[in-house]
Design an enzyme around this catalytic site. Structure first.
Site, PDB file in Angstrom:
ATOM      1  N   ASP A 119       0.761  -1.290   0.149  1.00 55.85           N
ATOM      2  CA  ASP A 119      -0.027  -0.099  -0.271  1.00 55.85           C
ATOM      3  C   ASP A 119       0.842   1.253   0.021  1.00 55.85           C
ATOM      4  OD1 ASP A 119      -2.371  -1.572   0.060  1.00 55.85           O
ATOM      5  OD2 ASP A 119      -2.301  -1.196   2.251  1.00 55.85           O
ATOM      6  N   ARG A 133      -0.708  -0.900  -8.534  1.00 57.03           N
ATOM      7  CA  ARG A 133      -2.186  -0.638  -8.327  1.00 57.03           C
ATOM      8  C   ARG A 133      -2.580   0.833  -8.413  1.00 57.03           C
ATOM      9  NH1 ARG A 133      -3.118  -1.524  -2.260  1.00 57.03           N
ATOM     10  NH2 ARG A 133      -3.552  -3.708  -2.691  1.00 57.03           N
TER      11      ARG A 133
END
Length: 300
Positions: free
Chosen positions: A130, A180
């Protein structure tokens, strides 16, 4: 869960039940948080699999500055990855760098990530990293590229609201890395981040087009119908491998629509005792979530 009652002192004219409030909030949070422990997360992941999606599991927590908690978090992720393998879950983990010590020491974080990467490689599982606030962006990308040398089934999030992201995406693409694409949820100074939705969206489309032109697998992580429709349009003229990623409990009808159209879809499933800060962000994001909270309070 044990209920504790806080009774007013002589300087206060009210009392409240802290345990009751936590239970009320958690009832709402269960919409987008799997629960407190890994067993509940695995159950939610298997449910995602049964609905045609893969699962991305995240043990909640961030900005950790206690080395003992960092070590506990590393052990939690290693155990979670083992459970994913044992329960034959179609999915992987996603980890925040500050969970593994980036707010304490770069090398500590890198070594902890190497432990997780080694386990992911051993189990043949993907692993996502992340992205957090801009002060950690440079180090996160450096750590990711180090890990990618060790194991290429890893990916990193890039945020379209940051002005630097096009440059970062090109740098990652040069190394064959996997991205992502998210919009970003942290408050940043205007010198680092676009300030309007129009600018963020325009940059998201720009970065998405760059991903469709790259050679690596990537993920489109958004609930924005306009961005998703643009991704579908771009995919019609491309053979690139990618997937849509959406949060647990948000836009379930869209997930079903995408899987019906045979797009790859992954559901991001968080869990753990740090559910409250995460839930507050979800409640602020959509008016519908505020109504859900109000309904739960009324029904007590």
């Amino acid at each position: 869960m044990e209920t504790t009652t806080a009774t007013a002192s002589s300087t206060h004219s009210h009392s409240y039940d802290a345990g009751l409030m936590e239970r009320l909030l958690f009832r709402v949070a269960k919409k987008w948080v799997a629960g407190y422990d890994a067993g509940e997360a695995i159950a939610a992941a298997l449910d995602s699999n049964s609905r045609g999606m893969s699962a991305i599991l995240n043990f909640l927590g961030e900005d950790t500055t206690d080395a003992k908690i960092v070590d506990q978090t590393v052990r939690e992720y290693l155990s979670l990855m083992d459970l994913i393998g044992k329960r034959q879950v179609r999915g992987c983990v996603s980890v925040k760098p500050t969970q593994l010590g980036l707010a304490i020491d770069y090398d500590m974080c890198l070594q902890n990530f190497k432990r997780l990467t080694a386990r992911a490689k051993e189990l043949d599982q993907f692993m996502w990293i992340d992205m957090e606030s801009v002060k950690f962006t440079e180090d996160t990308i450096a750590i990711y590229l180090e890990l990618y040398k060790q194991y290429d089934m890893t990916g990193v999030a890039i945020q379209s609201y940051l002005r630097r992201s096009a440059s970062d995406l090109l740098h990652i693409a040069e190394h064959g890395g996997k991205v992502r694409l998210v919009k970003g949820a942290y408050h940043e100074p205007e010198e680092h981040a676009f300030s309007t939705k129009e600018e963020v969206d325009a940059n998201y489309v720009k970065l998405m087009r760059m991903l469709f032109e790259s050679g690596s697998f990537f993920a489109i992580a958004t609930h924005d119908s306009n961005m998703i429709e643009e991704a579908i349009r771009l995919s019609n003229d491309s053979t690139k491998e990618f997937e849509f990623q959406l949060l647990m409990g948000i836009r379930d009808e869209l997930k079903n629509e995408l899987t019906t159209k045979e797009f790859a879809v992954a559901e991001y499933i968080p869990y753990g005792s740090q559910w409250l800060p995460y839930s507050v962000r979800r409640i602020r994001e959509r008016k519908r979530n505020l109504l859900l909270l109000a309904r739960s309070l009324i029904q007590q």
